[in-house]
Enzyme design. Sequence first.
Site, mmCIF file in Angstrom:
data_model
loop_
_atom_site.group_PDB
_atom_site.id
_atom_site.type_symbol
_atom_site.label_atom_id
_atom_site.label_comp_id
_atom_site.label_asym_id
_atom_site.label_seq_id
_atom_site.Cartn_x
_atom_site.Cartn_y
_atom_site.Cartn_z
ATOM 1 N N ARG A 106 0.823 -1.223 0.000
ATOM 2 C CA ARG A 106 0.000 0.000 0.000
ATOM 3 C C ARG A 106 0.856 1.273 0.000
ATOM 4 O O ARG A 106 0.552 2.220 -0.723
ATOM 5 C CB ARG A 106 -0.958 -0.021 1.197
ATOM 6 N N ASP B 185 12.183 -16.349 16.695
ATOM 7 C CA ASP B 185 13.340 -16.675 17.531
ATOM 8 C C ASP B 185 14.015 -15.430 18.138
ATOM 9 O O ASP B 185 14.756 -15.549 19.104
ATOM 10 C CB ASP B 185 14.393 -17.449 16.723
ATOM 11 N N LYS C 257 -0.130 -24.345 34.247
ATOM 12 C CA LYS C 257 0.023 -24.051 35.681
ATOM 13 C C LYS C 257 -1.235 -24.467 36.437
ATOM 14 O O LYS C 257 -1.146 -24.979 37.560
ATOM 15 C CB LYS C 257 0.255 -22.557 35.881
#
Length: 319
Positions: free
Chosen positions: A25, A128, A155
Amino acid sequence: MKKIAVLTSGGDAPGMNAAVRAVVRYGVRHGLEVIGVRRGYSGLIDGDFVKLEYKDVAGITEKGGTILRTSRCEEFKTEEGRELAAKQIKKHGIEGLVVIGGEGSLTGAHLLYEEHKIPVVGIPATIDNDIGLTDMCIGVDTCLNTVMDAVQKLKDTASSHERAFIVEVMGRHSGYIALMAGLVTGAEAIIVPEIPVDYSQLADRILEERRRGKINSIIIVAEGAASAYTVARHLEYRIGYETRITILGHVQRGGSPTAFDRRLALSMGVEAVDALLDGEVDVMIALQGNKLVRVPIMEALSTKKTIDKKLYEIAYMLS
Ligand code: ADP
């Protein structure tokens, strides 16, 4: 300059589409014809090109992956392969190329410039976060949020069953995702390639925390440091109870990009086009502090990125 091209290459990262949209764009707004190259360097060699108009990139900001597709292309690693790619670029009258990808892709882009003087600008996109001279790469923040969400869920179950969970996360040779995920979830241990791990000490710590009444343990391990199975083998006989292993795998790559990644991607896309218009080539767009800068691709690639060791200590102190 009248005609530029854009491609995505290597491992996909959330936000690549937002960068493509910005290149197209912003380029079109500046009177450029913008060509999308499908399938990364494979498409460059094959001439798999498509003209992208303003409307062709509508509604892609929120999509993970890359609409241009990506590939690992062995042929491009050879001089002959890069020569074929350069021929296609010249044949189609393309005067500038934006390469969105990780370390390997940016190495390839630099070689295209060095060997064939193709004006290239790189945009670092890899979950990464292992590219030098830039604080962040496109996709890292989304990946981190995915990992954080997954660890949070683990958890819950770790607390209910009073178990130790070992969670393996991506990052190739980098411990960045593991460190940051461990920090923001309060993991008991973070194992990264950059810092050696002492399993006896780690086991003692887990046992000590148990004695103090902690009912769950989350250990986050970066794939570049060890596999979750190796960590489990080292720990189980020392702590005397079973662990549970979760390898998060490719879910870490997907998903709709976060606001941060969208913003980073679209501003890097704009900056890449500006660099080409300014005649600045063989550079990578980098985020330093809160500003975008242009750095030589080779300088970025030869600068080793390390994790923040102080942050690692803080993560331990706070967990
Ligand atoms: P990423 O860009 O995510 O690090 P790869 O390392 O797989 O992913 O690289 C993507 C592509 O970039 C490779 O398939 C290859 O076409 C090209 N590439 C990687 N390394 C080199 C290199 N040393 N020389 C030339 N091209 C390379």
